[in-house]
Design an enzyme around this catalytic site. Sequence first.
Site, PDB file in Angstrom:
ATOM      1  NE  ARG A  23      29.586  12.733 -22.947  1.00  0.00           N
ATOM      2  CZ  ARG A  23      29.505  13.830 -23.674  1.00  0.00           C
ATOM      3  NH1 ARG A  23      30.588  14.319 -24.242  1.00  0.00           N
ATOM      4  NH2 ARG A  23      28.345  14.434 -23.850  1.00  0.00           N
ATOM      5  CB  SER A 117      27.397  13.875 -26.814  1.00  0.00           C
ATOM      6  OG  SER A 117      26.969  14.965 -27.601  1.00  0.00           O
ATOM      7  CG  HIS A 118      30.404  15.504 -29.695  1.00  0.00           C
ATOM      8  ND1 HIS A 118      29.799  15.776 -28.483  1.00  0.00           N
ATOM      9  CD2 HIS A 118      31.665  15.985 -29.601  1.00  0.00           C
ATOM     10  CE1 HIS A 118      30.670  16.396 -27.700  1.00  0.00           C
ATOM     11  NE2 HIS A 118      31.810  16.535 -28.353  1.00  0.00           N
ATOM     12  CG  ASP A 287      25.108  15.324 -31.412  1.00  0.00           C
ATOM     13  OD1 ASP A 287      23.882  15.313 -31.622  1.00  0.00           O
ATOM     14  OD2 ASP A 287      25.591  15.547 -30.286  1.00  0.00           O
ATOM     15  CG  ASP A 289      23.255  13.279 -27.668  1.00  0.00           C
ATOM     16  OD1 ASP A 289      23.973  13.865 -28.501  1.00  0.00           O
ATOM     17  OD2 ASP A 289      23.005  13.758 -26.551  1.00  0.00           O
ATOM     18  CG  ASP A 291      22.912  17.236 -27.704  1.00  0.00           C
ATOM     19  OD1 ASP A 291      23.674  16.800 -28.599  1.00  0.00           O
ATOM     20  OD2 ASP A 291      23.244  17.299 -26.508  1.00  0.00           O
ATOM     21  NE  ARG A 292      27.598  18.627 -28.881  1.00  0.00           N
ATOM     22  CZ  ARG A 292      28.718  19.107 -28.374  1.00  0.00           C
ATOM     23  NH1 ARG A 292      29.609  19.668 -29.159  1.00  0.00           N
ATOM     24  NH2 ARG A 292      28.965  19.030 -27.078  1.00  0.00           N
ATOM     25  CB  THR A 356      30.877  25.757 -21.929  1.00  0.00           C
ATOM     26  OG1 THR A 356      31.496  26.783 -22.709  1.00  0.00           O
ATOM     27  CG2 THR A 356      30.535  24.586 -22.811  1.00  0.00           C
ATOM     28  CD  GLU A 375      26.600  25.118 -24.999  1.00  0.00           C
ATOM     29  OE1 GLU A 375      26.702  25.307 -23.784  1.00  0.00           O
ATOM     30  OE2 GLU A 375      26.756  24.002 -25.528  1.00  0.00           O
ATOM     31  CB  SER A 377      30.219  23.224 -28.903  1.00  0.00           C
ATOM     32  OG  SER A 377      29.245  23.522 -27.924  1.00  0.00           O
ATOM     33  CE  LYS A 388      24.707  20.382 -26.722  1.00  0.00           C
ATOM     34  NZ  LYS A 388      25.380  20.739 -25.501  1.00  0.00           N
TER      35      LYS A 388
END
Length: 561
Positions: A23, A117-118, A287, A289, A291-292, A356, A375, A377, A388
């Site tokens: 990233r 991600s986020h 989020d 992508d 996964d959250r 993590t 998690e 997060s 996730k």
Amino acid sequence: MVKITVVKTKPYTDQKPGTSGLRKRVTVFQQNQHYAENFIQSIISTVEPSQRQEGSLVVGGDGRFFMKDAIQLIVQIAAANGIGRLVIGQNGIMSTPAVSCVIRKLKAVGGIILTASHNPGGPNGDFGIKYNISSGGPAPEGITDKIFQISKGLQEYHICPELKVDLSTIGKQTFEVDGFKPFTVEIVDSVASYAEMLRDIFDFAALKELLSGPSHINVRLDAMHGVVGPYVKKIVCEELGAPANSAVNCVPSEDFGGHHPDPNLTYAADLVNTMKGGEYDFGAAFDGDGDRNMILGKHGFFINPSDSVAVIGANITCIPYFQKTGVKGLARSMPTSGALDNVAKALKMELYETPTGWKFFGNLMDAGKLSLCGEESFGTGSDHIREKDGLWAVLAWLSILATRKQSVEDIMKEHWQKFGRNFFTRYDYEEVDSDAANKMIADLQNTMFDKGFVGQKFSSGDKTYQVEKADNFAYTDPVDSSVSKGQGLRIIFSDGSRIIFRLSGTGSAGATIRLYIDSYEKDPQKIYQDPQVMLAPLVDIALKISQLQEKTGRTGPTVIT
């Protein structure tokens, strides 16, 4: 016939993938010559040449700025390196959980996910490239290290610069590539395989009744302009019958509508405020992508992610998938509260505490030791895939609501009455000067490892805590005996309360210091108190011991969860 060009390049020294790939700011990929090409070549070089011609790679992303450019580069470099087939989501769109699902379904050699991600998107935002292996999970350290080593010595990459693919039309496109068998690019419906998988996991008839039957509940799902929009529209609205206006911000945007696509109380404030109005019974945000997830009840009743996985664990038989597979074990990341431990103990299930990073859960799942994990997060998932999965978590909660016919708040409060409550909070200090952050952590470690530290008492207000244990969390994987050290500084007190400090590697600039506080309470008079009030003495003690404010110049956190 498509020609292959060999391009001379210079290696970069900073292409070390973290837990979630490489990233960086978008400008790093755009302005440094061959930067993206070098990294893509380094990924593909880890696929054994003997596997390439017969192998498939799955490609998808969260729609952020620079994704389509990167996908064309992946197509051109994969073709030139003899990969036989690419399977790409329509318009490049495919959520991280869906990529994992498709890799597993097709038995692909791996997948490349274009996401940060986020983290924020757009021309001034972040971009990321992540590699998943044939299990559908994130590449383990052995592979990410290999990618990094290749990138540091790379002198050239192979590319078919004339090859262009139409990402908008579903179907197969075949190209004759010099020296290889024909190269196939298959553009697939982004949602279809993932939706089919969810139908096998959940009772869609019961969910349809909950969302669109005579006594249906009202839901509000916020995709935050990320990749989950099309999935929510197709699965929750079209198939399960929730009204179209149940889903908002569902068109993926290159800059996520100018917002931060992170489902927490700070960045999903619009959803929180809407839920406070009382019109909706259940709310969720996702989020960038997919996964959250964040779960809210009526009037904005917040379910912290540590509690969320515990509630799913305690009600796991509401989900048909687990009735079929049985429950093999439960797991949480080390900073996540001990709420899941209480469920595991009561249900006599094995509980694993891991560092993590989802790859640690993946190892346990591949070995048949783990069914459900989470998690703090905002990541929750199970062994149906190796990532996730935000929408899975939402359907898990809705399945519990459908079975128990209670509100989110009632389910949570009953859970606390039965199992006790882990009061939990996390303070994020984002984009702190890296040198200051590293020095603070090093000094804190010296304080903690001083032989007089264990046994010491710390007081704040009317509370006193005695240190029972102080360490830097290390994990020995029960599957392959690999050891991961330095996973977070832990101060554990005699009553079981914990203070944890970690430096996070998922941002693209500066350092993020995360402070976690976890304290268990079983007194029925106290379990409904405000976590910030209950934990204030421990927060005060953590800031005193670490001298975080003095050493970083930060008077307060960027985000409190």
